[in-house]
Design an enzyme around this catalytic site. Structure first.
Site, PDB file in Angstrom:
ATOM      1  N   ASP A  21      -7.026-128.658 -62.330  1.00  0.00           N
ATOM      2  CA  ASP A  21      -6.616-129.418 -61.150  1.00  0.00           C
ATOM      3  C   ASP A  21      -6.795-130.906 -61.423  1.00  0.00           C
ATOM      4  O   ASP A  21      -7.894-131.345 -61.777  1.00  0.00           O
ATOM      5  CB  ASP A  21      -7.487-129.022 -59.948  1.00  0.00           C
TER       6      ASP A  21
ATOM      7  N   LYS B  29      -1.142-133.921 -57.946  1.00  0.00           N
ATOM      8  CA  LYS B  29      -0.955-134.332 -56.550  1.00  0.00           C
ATOM      9  C   LYS B  29      -0.265-135.685 -56.485  1.00  0.00           C
ATOM     10  O   LYS B  29      -0.534-136.556 -57.332  1.00  0.00           O
ATOM     11  CB  LYS B  29      -2.317-134.436 -55.845  1.00  0.00           C
TER      12      LYS B  29
ATOM     13  N   HIS C 249      -1.453-135.211 -51.667  1.00  0.00           N
ATOM     14  CA  HIS C 249      -2.909-135.400 -51.826  1.00  0.00           C
ATOM     15  C   HIS C 249      -3.593-135.633 -50.467  1.00  0.00           C
ATOM     16  O   HIS C 249      -4.629-135.037 -50.173  1.00  0.00           O
ATOM     17  CB  HIS C 249      -3.158-136.578 -52.781  1.00  0.00           C
TER      18      HIS C 249
HETATM   19  P1  NDP Z   1     -17.738-130.266 -56.982  1.00  0.00           P
HETATM   20  O1  NDP Z   1     -18.154-129.620 -55.710  1.00  0.00           O
HETATM   21  O2  NDP Z   1     -16.964-129.525 -57.974  1.00  0.00           O
HETATM   22  O3  NDP Z   1     -19.064-130.841 -57.618  1.00  0.00           O
HETATM   23  C1  NDP Z   1     -19.044-131.607 -58.785  1.00  0.00           C
HETATM   24  C2  NDP Z   1     -20.475-132.085 -59.007  1.00  0.00           C
HETATM   25  O4  NDP Z   1     -21.323-130.967 -59.260  1.00  0.00           O
HETATM   26  C3  NDP Z   1     -20.577-132.981 -60.208  1.00  0.00           C
HETATM   27  O5  NDP Z   1     -21.586-133.931 -59.931  1.00  0.00           O
HETATM   28  C4  NDP Z   1     -21.027-132.034 -61.320  1.00  0.00           C
HETATM   29  O6  NDP Z   1     -21.771-132.744 -62.256  1.00  0.00           O
HETATM   30  C5  NDP Z   1     -21.890-131.050 -60.540  1.00  0.00           C
HETATM   31  N1  NDP Z   1     -21.899-129.676 -61.089  1.00  0.00           N
HETATM   32  C6  NDP Z   1     -20.882-128.995 -61.668  1.00  0.00           C
HETATM   33  N2  NDP Z   1     -21.246-127.740 -61.977  1.00  0.00           N
HETATM   34  C7  NDP Z   1     -22.532-127.616 -61.599  1.00  0.00           C
HETATM   35  C8  NDP Z   1     -23.457-126.555 -61.652  1.00  0.00           C
HETATM   36  N3  NDP Z   1     -23.132-125.371 -62.174  1.00  0.00           N
HETATM   37  N4  NDP Z   1     -24.703-126.768 -61.153  1.00  0.00           N
HETATM   38  C9  NDP Z   1     -25.048-127.969 -60.626  1.00  0.00           C
HETATM   39  N5  NDP Z   1     -24.205-129.007 -60.529  1.00  0.00           N
HETATM   40  C10 NDP Z   1     -22.961-128.832 -61.020  1.00  0.00           C
HETATM   41  O7  NDP Z   1     -17.025-131.645 -56.568  1.00  0.00           O
HETATM   42  P2  NDP Z   1     -15.631-132.325 -56.663  1.00  0.00           P
HETATM   43  O8  NDP Z   1     -15.595-133.239 -55.494  1.00  0.00           O
HETATM   44  O9  NDP Z   1     -15.403-132.864 -58.001  1.00  0.00           O
HETATM   45  O10 NDP Z   1     -14.561-131.170 -56.356  1.00  0.00           O
HETATM   46  C11 NDP Z   1     -14.000-130.349 -57.356  1.00  0.00           C
HETATM   47  C12 NDP Z   1     -12.557-130.713 -57.657  1.00  0.00           C
HETATM   48  O11 NDP Z   1     -11.752-130.544 -56.510  1.00  0.00           O
HETATM   49  C13 NDP Z   1     -12.339-132.192 -58.007  1.00  0.00           C
HETATM   50  O12 NDP Z   1     -12.811-132.511 -59.280  1.00  0.00           O
HETATM   51  C14 NDP Z   1     -10.863-132.312 -57.811  1.00  0.00           C
HETATM   52  O13 NDP Z   1     -10.160-131.752 -58.899  1.00  0.00           O
HETATM   53  C15 NDP Z   1     -10.678-131.482 -56.529  1.00  0.00           C
HETATM   54  N6  NDP Z   1     -10.737-132.303 -55.307  1.00  0.00           N
HETATM   55  C16 NDP Z   1      -9.593-132.454 -54.567  1.00  0.00           C
HETATM   56  C17 NDP Z   1      -9.591-133.229 -53.436  1.00  0.00           C
HETATM   57  C18 NDP Z   1      -8.347-133.395 -52.651  1.00  0.00           C
HETATM   58  O14 NDP Z   1      -8.279-134.333 -51.837  1.00  0.00           O
HETATM   59  N7  NDP Z   1      -7.354-132.547 -52.806  1.00  0.00           N
HETATM   60  C19 NDP Z   1     -10.790-133.922 -52.985  1.00  0.00           C
HETATM   61  C20 NDP Z   1     -11.959-133.674 -53.787  1.00  0.00           C
HETATM   62  C21 NDP Z   1     -11.911-132.871 -54.894  1.00  0.00           C
HETATM   63  P3  NDP Z   1     -21.446-132.690 -63.854  1.00  0.00           P
HETATM   64  O15 NDP Z   1     -20.005-133.072 -64.058  1.00  0.00           O
HETATM   65  O16 NDP Z   1     -22.400-133.698 -64.389  1.00  0.00           O
HETATM   66  O17 NDP Z   1     -21.749-131.296 -64.282  1.00  0.00           O
HETATM   67  C1  1BO Z   2      -9.510-140.053 -53.259  1.00  0.00           C
HETATM   68  C2  1BO Z   2      -9.291-138.758 -53.916  1.00  0.00           C
HETATM   69  C3  1BO Z   2     -10.244-137.716 -53.465  1.00  0.00           C
HETATM   70  C4  1BO Z   2     -10.367-136.651 -54.473  1.00  0.00           C
HETATM   71  O1  1BO Z   2      -9.238-135.855 -54.568  1.00  0.00           O
END
Ligand code: NDP
Ligand code: 1BO
Ligand code: 1BO
Length: 318
Positions: free
Chosen positions: A53, A86, A119
């Site tokens: 994604d 997106k 998005h």
């Molecule tokens: P997540 O809920 O996936 O959390 C990510 C965080 O958790 C990072 O700090 C990561 O650190 C940590 N992490 C990952 N795996 C573990 C684990 N097993 N145990 C403990 N900590 C962990 O957050 P996101 O907000 O990144 O959401 C996921 C994805 O969703 C985004 O990356 C994006 O692709 C999508 N998204 C889409 C949105 C939209 O508007 N459509 C908005 C927000 C997100 P580290 O990398 O250091 O492991």
């Molecule tokens: C502003 C973008 C949030 C993560 O999708």
């Protein structure tokens, strides 16, 4: 490869309205930074991910493209991968949809993507500030933009189209004019924000839901929640795995982000076991539900509007 329907009978996939299968777990790439190409390649070639994604707004599509290319050079077939991107808010005008997708395809080094999402359902002026200054949130021609998204499907440039961050009000508006209904709705969902209203609305219309920020993102950090930790210890799983499995058992696909190889692998070890019903319900009961991503920074101008509060961004549905 088996047909979409047959594949969806295993726990690794969900079937979309279109008949295509979406992998149950994908790799998130928001804030994945300079490690992105490596993370994408590792996820696919070592951890078994088939879904990535990303988004134009993340500024890393070229890196994602490099990772995908490396995985394909290592022998993974394009048709076995599921790539989501997106369209960003500055491009939410009918004449900008196709050029935006073409840019994404160029950066990803692909000739089609599997899923293209709106998005956020708000149009921003080029160069808009955070938070937006007066006049930087423009009128959004939702119907016109969706018609252009539909043309991308008809022309084979994207297999499915969908939405993110829609309220039920906005979803209902879109459904009134859509010829191709959204296949996927991607929303923030974790035990600290279950987002039931939009989830139920999507179910009613056969729209598959993908849970974003399934771990509560870096801000909320549910992996350190004592309730989650207790259940993880009991099940001999990690807190991350419990949160991801909770999302899968709810019937959503899930896209956890990590740039750490070990966590990327850990987050995929969520098949062949279940969270018992009583523990699932305990997770559902986590109190103080709150969004991490309110959209306030992006879309709210408290003085000039048009959105003067986060509640207005969500059509006062929270
Ligand atoms: P997540 O809920 O996936 O959390 C990510 C965080 O958790 C990072 O700090 C990561 O650190 C940590 N992490 C990952 N795996 C573990 C684990 N097993 N145990 C403990 N900590 C962990 O957050 P996101 O907000 O990144 O959401 C996921 C994805 O969703 C985004 O990356 C994006 O692709 C999508 N998204 C889409 C949105 C939209 O508007 N459509 C908005 C927000 C997100 P580290 O990398 O250091 O492991
Ligand atoms: C502003 C973008 C949030 C993560 O999708
Ligand atoms: C669940 C998020 C962990 C942040 O490091």
């Amino acid at each position: 490869m088996a047909s979409a329907k047959a594949m969806a009978q295993d726990e690794h996939h969900f079937v979309l309205k279109s008949g295509h299968a979406i992998p149950a777990v994908g790799l998130g790439t928001w804030r994945a930074g300079s490690d992105t190409a490596h993370s994408v390649q590792t996820a696919i070639t070592e951890a078994g991910y088939r879904h990535v994604d990303t988004a134009a707004q993340y500024g890393i599509e070229q890196e994602v493209g490099k990772g995908l290319k490396a995985a394909m050079e290592a022998g993974i077939n394009r048709k076995d991968l599921f790539v989501t991107s997106k369209i960003w808010c500055t491009n939410l005008a009918p004449e900008r949809v196709r050029p935006a997708l073409k840019n994404t395809l160029k950066d990803l080094q692909l000739d089609y993507i599997d899923l293209y999402l709106i998005h956020w359902p708000f149009r921003l002026k080029d160069g808009a500030h955070q938070p937006p200054e007066a006049g930087e949130v423009l009128e959004f021609d939702m119907e016109g933009v969706w018609r252009e998204m539909e043309r991308l499907v008809t022309d084979g440039l994207v297999k499915d189209i969908g939405i993110c961050n829609f309220s039920v009000t906005k979803l209902n508006r879109l459904l009134q004019s859509a010829n191709i209904p959204p296949a996927v709705c991607q929303m923030e969902m974790h035990p600290g924000w279950k987002n039931d209203k939009i989830f139920e609305a999507c179910k009613k219309h056969g729209i598959h839901v993908t849970a974003y920020s399934p771990l509560g993102s870096s801000e909320k950090n549910l992996a350190h929640d004592p309730v989650v930790e207790k259940i993880a210890n009991k099940l001999n799983k990690t807190p991350g795995q419990v949160l991801i499995k909770w999302a899968l058992q709810r019937g959503t696909s899930v896209i956890p982000k990590s740039t750490k190889d070990e966590r990327i692998k850990e987050n995929m070890q969520v098949f062949g076991w279940e969270i018992p019903e009583e523990d699932f319900q305990v997770l559902c009961g986590i109190k103080d539900e709150k969004r991490v991503l309110t959209g306030e920074e992006l879309f709210v101008n408290k003085t000039h509007g048009p959105y003067k509060s986060a509640s207005e961004v969500w059509d006062n549905e929270d």
